[in-house]
Design an enzyme around this catalytic site. Structure first.
Site, PDB file in Angstrom:
ATOM      1  N   GLU A 314       0.821  -1.212   0.000  1.00 27.82           N
ATOM      2  CA  GLU A 314       0.000   0.000   0.000  1.00 27.82           C
ATOM      3  C   GLU A 314       0.858   1.267   0.000  1.00 27.82           C
ATOM      4  O   GLU A 314       0.569   2.222  -0.718  1.00 27.82           O
ATOM      5  CB  GLU A 314      -0.961   0.000   1.189  1.00 27.82           C
ATOM      6  CG  GLU A 314      -1.951  -1.154   1.206  1.00 27.82           C
ATOM      7  CD  GLU A 314      -2.756  -1.302  -0.075  1.00 27.82           C
ATOM      8  OE1 GLU A 314      -2.900  -0.318  -0.828  1.00 27.82           O
ATOM      9  OE2 GLU A 314      -3.220  -2.419  -0.340  1.00 27.82           O
ATOM     10  N   HIS A 401      -5.214  -6.071 -10.861  1.00 29.73           N
ATOM     11  CA  HIS A 401      -4.574  -6.997  -9.927  1.00 29.73           C
ATOM     12  C   HIS A 401      -4.146  -8.283 -10.629  1.00 29.73           C
ATOM     13  O   HIS A 401      -3.300  -9.023 -10.123  1.00 29.73           O
ATOM     14  CB  HIS A 401      -5.513  -7.323  -8.760  1.00 29.73           C
ATOM     15  CG  HIS A 401      -5.843  -6.127  -7.931  1.00 29.73           C
ATOM     16  ND1 HIS A 401      -6.909  -5.307  -8.209  1.00 29.73           N
ATOM     17  CD2 HIS A 401      -5.235  -5.598  -6.842  1.00 29.73           C
ATOM     18  CE1 HIS A 401      -6.956  -4.320  -7.321  1.00 29.73           C
ATOM     19  NE2 HIS A 401      -5.950  -4.480  -6.478  1.00 29.73           N
TER      20      HIS A 401
END
Length: 499
Positions: A314, A401
């Site tokens: 992140e 993703h």
């Protein structure tokens, strides 16, 4: 003796080249001064690289290498309007030689800057821009529509519409998801402030907040009566905070010690972390708007998404936003996600934590599927049932993703090579598109090449072919155009069908 002498000399020369092409760690004031100096000369630079009079350059980042090379990243404006997809990097050698990497080679020009079609207004904000990322540059509206996705993740959807016709040109999601006495990393040392708050004064002032089930705002800064945080169990609210705080600290140290970067933006200022987002929220995300990382508590609020590689993942979305700005859709979006996987994995290995040892599995600790399997695999991405092992013309149509798979596979092959091997107790078996046999150059060289490519050669529109070019340029800078590392990079791309 002669052979040893030649090898030593060569090794010394290689080490000097790598050291020279490695970014210097700049303090906040040093970076600010570099940006100010570059901005003062922006008009002259724009003229020198052939931009039209109606175009101006705005400095976004400056990276200085030890050998004196300066890489200055610019955004571009046209008659005062932001040019989306017009970003570029100017590489200035110490001897004055200059090269430029552009997100687009198109000439920026539009017939008028007066809009004929209106921008959308519902739940949104809009600004007039020049869209240059795809096709012919056009006057456009960039509208940001906010809301909440079905799983509780906040949404900041950017929609680009033609200001003459109202036709949608592009859209992408700006919220980038990933997935003390910590739950995942054991007992660790945390940076705290006097008065016992989770404030890391030695790493840019990073703070960790408790959202306590909320989905907006900052929440409450974690404060304690002692300097012991959590008990290793998810039922203790401080445990997730300890994991997140530790992950941010290790990622900060990795950036600084391994990549020569002083924080996400290179300015010595930390982002912050928020834990306990929503109720049983099974995700984590980065937001440019708050410049923060946010973590849910997972299924039944028992598996917070605060493991070390997820934290590194992140935080690295913020790094990408502050450097190449890879657009979060199609192939550039896959490369954005892969960058977070690559650097999150590298952070996990760098930590050398006995409780959470380094591996090429993404999110293996958080059990997001409920069956003990990781979220993604780098040695053979298709093992997750969705990701692509190799590049094809259809990769850009996958969710970002899953389109990240080929780049993750590239990094594994470049680091470790192909075939079966066991690393830190995990067995991998990495195939190649062309059935070639590869020998890795080691993870450290691999992540240094990827970071240099990201920070000095990639732009917002870089696709897989562009990533190949960028990493070969980075390998040339660090190790030489005729080096084994350069050859290994080229072979690893071929092994995932990028030629």
């Amino acid at each position: 003796m002669l052979v040893v002498g030649i090898q030593t000399g060569s090794a010394s020369a290689d080490a000097q080249r790598e050291a020279g092409a490695t970014a210097l760690v700049l303090t906040g004031p040093q970076r600010a001064a570099a940006v100010q100096e570059a901005q003062a000369g922006a008009a002259a630079t724009a003229k020198a690289i052939g931009l039209a009079d109606r175009e101006k350059l705005v400095v976004r980042d400056v990276v200085k290498d030890a050998d004196g090379t300066v890489h200055t990243r610019y955004e571009r404006t046209y008659e005062g309007l932001p040019v989306l997809g017009g970003d570029l990097v100017v590489h200035q050698k110490k001897d004055g030689a200059r090269a430029t990497t552009k997100a687009t080679g198109a000439r920026i020009s539009v017939p008028t800057t007066e809009a004929k079609a209106p921008a959308a207004t519902a739940r949104s904000t809009a600004r007039k821009v020049i869209w240059a990322a795809t096709g012919k540059p056009a006057l456009a509206w960039e509208t940001v529509v906010t809301g909440t996705r079905h799983d509780g993740t906040p949404s900041e959807r950017h929609v680009i519409t033609d200001a003459a016709t109202g036709k949608e040109l592009h859209s992408y999601e700006a919220i980038e998801t990933g997935a003390g006495n910590t739950q995942y990393s054991g007992q660790v040392t945390l940076g705290t402030a006097p008065g016992y708050t989770l404030t890391d004064t030695t790493r840019g002032g990073h703070k960790t907040y408790d959202l306590n089930g909320g989905t907006n705002g900052t929440g409450s800064l974690f404060t304690n009566s002692t300097d012991t945080w959590g008990n290793g169990l998810a039922t203790n609210r401080e445990t997730a905070a300890a994991d997140a705080h530790y992950g941010a600290a290790v990622t900060w140290d990795f950036y600084k010690n391994e990549l020569g970067r002083n924080g996400i933006r290179g300015d010595g200022v930390a982002a912050y972390s928020r834990v306990h987002y929503g109720n049983a929220y099974v995700n984590a995300f980065w937001s440019d708007a708050c410049f923060c990382m946010t973590y849910g508590d997972g299924t039944n609020n028992l598996k917070p998404l605060t493991s070390l590689d997820v934290a590194g993942h992140e935080m690295s979305h913020g790094l990408t936003a502050s450097t190449a700005g890879l657009r979060y859709s199609k192939e550039s979006g896959g490369l954005n996600e892969a960058t977070s996987d690559i650097l999150g994995t590298s952070v996990e290995f760098y930590a050398a934590n006995a409780t959470d040892v380094g591996d090429y599995l993404i999110g293996e600790k958080i059990d997001i599927r409920g069956n003990g399997t990781p979220l993604r695999y780098m040695d053979k991405p298709s093992k997750d049932g969705n990701s692509a092992d190799y590049w094809s013309s259809s990769v850009g149509r996958l969710d970002v993703h899953y389109s990240s798979g080929p780049a993750n596979h590239f990094f594994y092959l470049l680091s470790e090579g192909s075939g079966t091997k066991t690393i830190n107790g995990v067995t991998y078996n990495s195939p190649t598109y062309d059935n070639s046999t590869l020998t890795g150059i080691g993870r450290t060289k691999a992540y240094k090449i990827w970071y240099k490519a990201l920070s000095t050669y990639m732009t917002s529109s870089t696709n897989y072919a562009g990533a190949r070019t960028a990493t070969l340029s980075a390998a040339t800078d660090l190790y030489g155009a005729n080096s084994p590392e350069y050859t290994a990079v080229a072979k690893a791309w071929t092994a995932i069908n990028v030629k």
